[in-house]
Design an enzyme around this catalytic site. Structure first.
Site, PDB file in Angstrom:
ATOM      1  N   ALA A   1       0.914  -1.329  -0.049  1.00  7.57           N
ATOM      2  CA  ALA A   1      -0.083  -0.081  -0.209  1.00  7.57           C
ATOM      3  C   ALA A   1       0.837   1.278  -0.019  1.00  7.57           C
ATOM      4  O   ALA A   1       2.192   1.219   0.555  1.00  7.57           O
ATOM      5  CB  ALA A   1      -0.811   0.037   1.211  1.00  7.57           C
TER       6      ALA A   1
ATOM      7  N   ARG B   1       0.855   4.001   1.596  1.00  2.27           N
ATOM      8  CA  ARG B   1       1.464   4.275   2.884  1.00  2.27           C
ATOM      9  C   ARG B   1       2.515   3.672   3.583  1.00  2.27           C
ATOM     10  O   ARG B   1       3.319   4.105   4.467  1.00  2.27           O
ATOM     11  CB  ARG B   1       0.215   4.383   3.833  1.00  2.27           C
ATOM     12  CG  ARG B   1      -0.374   3.210   4.275  1.00  2.27           C
ATOM     13  CD  ARG B   1      -1.510   2.889   5.130  1.00  2.27           C
ATOM     14  NE  ARG B   1      -2.180   1.757   5.475  1.00  2.27           N
ATOM     15  CZ  ARG B   1      -3.033   1.137   4.615  1.00  2.27           C
ATOM     16  NH1 ARG B   1      -3.412   1.706   3.627  1.00  2.27           N
ATOM     17  NH2 ARG B   1      -3.503  -0.104   4.860  1.00  2.27           N
ATOM     18  N   TYR B   2       2.820   2.194   2.847  1.00  2.00           N
ATOM     19  CA  TYR B   2       4.115   1.757   3.345  1.00  2.00           C
ATOM     20  C   TYR B   2       5.491   1.754   2.733  1.00  2.00           C
ATOM     21  O   TYR B   2       6.366   1.379   3.074  1.00  2.00           O
ATOM     22  CB  TYR B   2       3.558   0.330   3.586  1.00  2.00           C
ATOM     23  CG  TYR B   2       2.745  -0.042   4.480  1.00  2.00           C
ATOM     24  CD1 TYR B   2       2.609   0.376   5.720  1.00  2.00           C
ATOM     25  CD2 TYR B   2       1.433  -0.605   3.943  1.00  2.00           C
ATOM     26  CE1 TYR B   2       1.419  -0.063   6.466  1.00  2.00           C
ATOM     27  CE2 TYR B   2       0.353  -0.957   4.716  1.00  2.00           C
ATOM     28  CZ  TYR B   2       0.324  -0.483   6.004  1.00  2.00           C
ATOM     29  OH  TYR B   2      -0.779  -0.852   6.896  1.00  2.00           O
ATOM     30  N   ILE B   3       5.236   2.258   1.469  1.00  2.00           N
ATOM     31  CA  ILE B   3       6.264   2.440   0.335  1.00  2.00           C
ATOM     32  C   ILE B   3       6.949   3.921   0.259  1.00  2.00           C
ATOM     33  O   ILE B   3       6.044   4.673   0.366  1.00  2.00           O
ATOM     34  CB  ILE B   3       6.191   1.680  -0.965  1.00  2.00           C
ATOM     35  CG1 ILE B   3       4.955   2.277  -1.744  1.00  2.00           C
ATOM     36  CG2 ILE B   3       6.033   0.258  -0.513  1.00  2.00           C
ATOM     37  CD1 ILE B   3       4.690   1.758  -2.993  1.00  2.00           C
TER      38      ILE B   3
END
Length: 838
Positions: A114, A116-118
């Site tokens: 997602a 927001r994680y990368i």
């Protein structure tokens, strides 16, 4: 009523006109704003807006992709999903964006984590080639609140490096990615006026056949293959995937081919981690070579890609080739470099002008002239008067703006003014001005240095990943496994895979064609099907091989009009499917007495028996087909007898009347062929074999089956196998740091088994191998190439013939620099081994 019809007609016309205009507007929007990239920077609008947003955010640190998406939405009015997908696509190409986190894998098809994680940031390469606010043309964003670039000032052929794909209204584009280093080399060659070639290169690796690439323009095609290696006789490993294919889709295609009977495997296991690895376990009794060919023929291990380079030039789509793209990019880069140089020159000229102005203003104490002035106009006039005698020293006119700038100099700067440093600065600026002027005057050389610098800074680790090599054409019908049973009803004339109540004929593939002969002398070729009528009274059926010049049919038939019996021999090489051919003279009542199919042109002898009531003196006689010449299938044949024939039976099987087939080896694809490609190995009878020697010091004996595959890059010598011939081999013994020579006769002859004939040990390698019976070599030794000692050695006189497992005799120390094998006096020049130089 007429008025209503008139208004209805006008309304219809208006609607048609509105639809046409709206459709054209929509089509233009999709083409220009979504699907097709611009030639100037090689970017679609969403990609350009993402890069611009990342440049605004750039502080050298990684940013969450979710934040980048939010920033990009100020410029791109199509939602976060499309922006997120575009960012991931850019990141996976590993050129403009540096990534952190799970960005997915194009080889396996795994999606990225997602947003927001990368995290991501612009690469140093992107910052150098894609951005310069001074040379960027700007436009208002969709809401009119911000400026965005019309195109980025891209100084690199990004389209060729990244590739792109898009489907618009009425057209599409597909540009394949090319190698970073090769693109820059091609750009340098173009600037130097030399020819260049560009071929695709994929991050997924594999192999590519570019013989029909057509420079990437419409109508071209490339074939892409995964690497398939033999682990052992029961298993294969697939080392990579073709471009655009994932490991999961490749596995699905293999399982589908197995379910349909095209290949026979036990299992396929995906062991992909850092590297792609698909393990294929073969079914018992299945050939690895045939399975490799079948994998290429029936699965996604080989795919065909048709490039279609469509780009936007001057707001219109154009179809071009890869070379045109590169040339356009190089000219665009030159124009951008010139613009940057001109801007830099202007800045340097301004620097020189003001530095010189400041120097005179302070050193000549002109600032004192303003002490008695009480008005602003008086101050300006006093400074202008003080500079009057120095104006001729300047390269341009001194403006009021320049004078105002002088009034802004602080007293502290005047008190600490260093005349020496000022002179040094002005000299440095003058040197820079001359350098920039020189670069402008020699813009072509400057552009070459620019590309060379890019290659030096960013080329490491970007070597070609996809091997360019020609592929052999694999006939699907040749490698297809017999996956179905064919049945025949000889009397009623039906053949097919669904006639299970009738007589079983043979196993075949559902891709095969079947040739059928009838008693009335008719012949037809048809595709394997569930049930096909080929004509009553079938006398022979078989799998038809197109262009088969060796299978020879021996036939004896009676002409229905004259009653004369004829004999003929013929081949069937090419026919039209489902067309009926008459092999007799075409008269009603004709009848075939005898027909055989002979795979190697065998010509048997038969006994012909006439009717007892015939007037012939001899009622039984022998006939020899070997006396007949092989002609076309439409030939009438030779007369056997004018009397009625009761029967014809085989007397004695015949020997082949055809010469042994000639075999060639094509080292570009590592395959045997009968078409004259590569090096001729000779004519081969059924019992003949092939001997192959490899760089790792092993040999193997194989059949001359056309489906055999050889590791062409590691083949040292391949030839027709003669058991009595002596092998001479020279190899390096790493442990003793010397070259050894040995002569032996091949003893172990198990087919397709590799035998090591040099001494085992790390660093040992085969230097030379020959089948010459009296080999003579030239050995050159020494520490310096300019002072080599030369010795001619007749190996057949100095080295005894021993077993193939022996170590051999000393030939030279590790200072041997050159080793040349002299050609045999009776040897064909095409068969000579090249001298070894190292």
């Amino acid at each position: 009523m007429e008025e209503q019809d008139m208004f209805a007609g006008q309304g219809s016309a208006m609607i048609n006109e509105m639809y046409q205009n709206w459709f054209l507007d929509y089509a233009s929007y999709v083409i220009l704003e979504r699907a097709v990239p611009a030639v100037e920077d090689g970017l679609k609008p969403v990609q350009r807006r993402i890069l611009h947003a990342m440049k605004e955010m750039d502080d050298g640190r990684f940013n969450k992709v979710a934040n980048i998406i939010g920033q990009s939405m100020q410029y791109h009015p199509h939602g976060d999903a499309s922006i997120g997908d575009a960012i991931v696509g850019l990141g996976q190409k590993d050129l403009l964006i540096e990534t952190q986190g799970n960005w997915g894998d194009v080889r396996t098809g795994d999606s990225a984590a997602a947003a927001r994680y990368i995290e991501a940031r612009l690469s140093k390469f992107a910052l150098e080639v894609a951005f310069n606010a001074k040379t960027t043309e700007w436009q208002l964003s969709y809401d009119g609140r911000k400026n965005e670039p019309v195109t980025l000032p891209m100084k690199f052929p990004l389209l060729l490096a990244q590739g792109t794909e898009g489907i618009a209204v009425g057209l599409s584009t597909k540009i394949l990615p090319h190698n970073f280093c090769e693109i820059i080399d091609a750009a340098i060659k173009h600037l130097k006026g030399r020819k260049f070639e560009l071929f695709p290169d994929f991050l997924t690796g594999g192999m590519i056949d570019v013989s029909n690439y057509n420079d990437g323009a419409r109508g071209g095609k490339v074939r892409v293959r995964a690497r398939i290696e033999e682990v052992d006789k029961k298993s294969l490993v697939i080392k990579d995937v073709p471009y655009g294919i994932t490991t999961s889709s490749l596995v699905d295609s293999i399982l589908k081919a197995n379910d349909s009977g095209k290949i026979k495997i036990k299992s396929v296991t995906d062991n992909t981690a850092k590297d792609v690895e698909l393990m294929v376990q073969l079914a018992p009794g299945v050939s690895t070579n045939q399975t490799i060919d079948a994998l290429y023929a029936f699965t996604d291990c080989e795919i065909s890609i048709s490039p279609n380079a469509c780009i936007i030039i001057d707001d219109r789509p154009h179809f071009v080739g890869a070379s045109d793209l590169l040339k356009h990019s190089v000219q665009h880069t030159k124009a951008l470099l010139l613009r940057e140089l001109e801007i830099k020159l202007g800045e340097l000229e301004d620097d020189w002008h003001y530095s010189s102005l400041e120097k005179i203003f302070i050193e000549k104490r002109i600032y004192r002239d303003i002490e008695e002035q009480t008005t602003w106009e008086g101050v300006i006039a006093a400074i202008d008067k003080g500079l009057k005698s120095y104006k001729k020293l300047f390269r341009r006119e001194i403006t009021q703006e320049d004078i105002v700038r002088l009034t802004e100099i602080r007293i502290k700067r005047i008190s600490k003014y260093d005349s020496f440093k000022a002179d040094e600065h002005i000299k440095g600026v003058e040197a820079s001005i001359e350098e920039v002027k020189g670069n402008i005057a020699n813009l072509n050389d400057f552009a070459i240095r620019y590309y060379e610098n890019l290659l030096k800074k960013y080329g490491k680790g970007r070597e070609r990943k996809t091997e360019i090599r020609p592929f052999e054409t694999i006939q699907a019908t040749v490698v297809a496994i017999a996956n179905t049973k064919l049945y025949v009803n000889y009397k009623e004339g039906f053949i097919g895979t669904g006639l299970k109540k009738d007589e079983f004929a043979f196993d075949c593939s559902d891709l095969d064609h079947i040739i059928a002969f009838r008693r009335d002398g008719k012949m037809t070729v048809t595709k394997v099907a569930d049930k096909t009528f080929v004509g009553k009274d079938i006398i022979h059926i078989a799998v038809f091989q197109k262009n088969d010049e060796r299978t020879t049919y021996n036939m004896m038939y009676m002409d229905g009009k004259t009653g004369i019996t004829y004999a003929k021999r013929f081949n069937v090489t090419g026919v039209t499917r489902d067309k009926e051919y008459d092999l007799s003279r075409g008269n009603p009542g004709s009848k075939v007495h005898y027909l055989t199919a002979n795979p190697n042109g065998e010509a048997e002898s038969v006994t012909v028996t006439l009717l007892p009531s015939s007037k012939a003196r001899t009622k039984t006689f022998d006939y020899y087909f070997e006396e007949l010449e092989i002609k076309g299938r439409s030939a009438m044949g030779n007369q056997v007898t004018k009397y009625p024939v009761r029967g014809v039976r085989l007397k004695e099987k015949g020997r082949s009347t055809l010469s042994a087939p000639q075999i060639w080896y094509d080292d570009s694809v590592g395959r045997l062929n009968k078409d004259g490609h590569g090096m001729v190995l000779g004519r081969f009878d059924e019992t003949d074999r092939i001997i192959v020697f490899y760089k790792d010091g092993t040999y193997e004996v194989t059949s001359f089956d056309i489906t055999n595959r050889y590791d062409a890059d590691n083949v040292v010598l391949i030839d027709k196998f003669h058991p009595e011939k002596v092998v001479t081999a020279i190899y390096f013994d790493a442990k003793n740091k010397q070259f050894n020579v040995k002569r032996f006769v091949i003893e172990s002859q198990t087919l397709k088994s590799r035998y090591t004939f040099i001494k085992d040990g790390e660093g040992n390698y085969l230097e030379l191998v020959t089948l010459q019976q009296e080999p003579v070599v030239i050995v050159r030794t020494g520490k310096k190439k300019t002072e080599l000692k030369e010795e001619i050695v007749a190996l057949h006189e100095t080295v005894d013939i021993t077993g193939w497992k022996t170590v051999g005799s000393y030939l030279a120390a590790d200072d041997m620099k050159e080793l040349s094998l002299l050609p045999d006096a009776g040897e064909d020049a095409s068969q000579r081994e090249a001298p070894t130089l190292f």
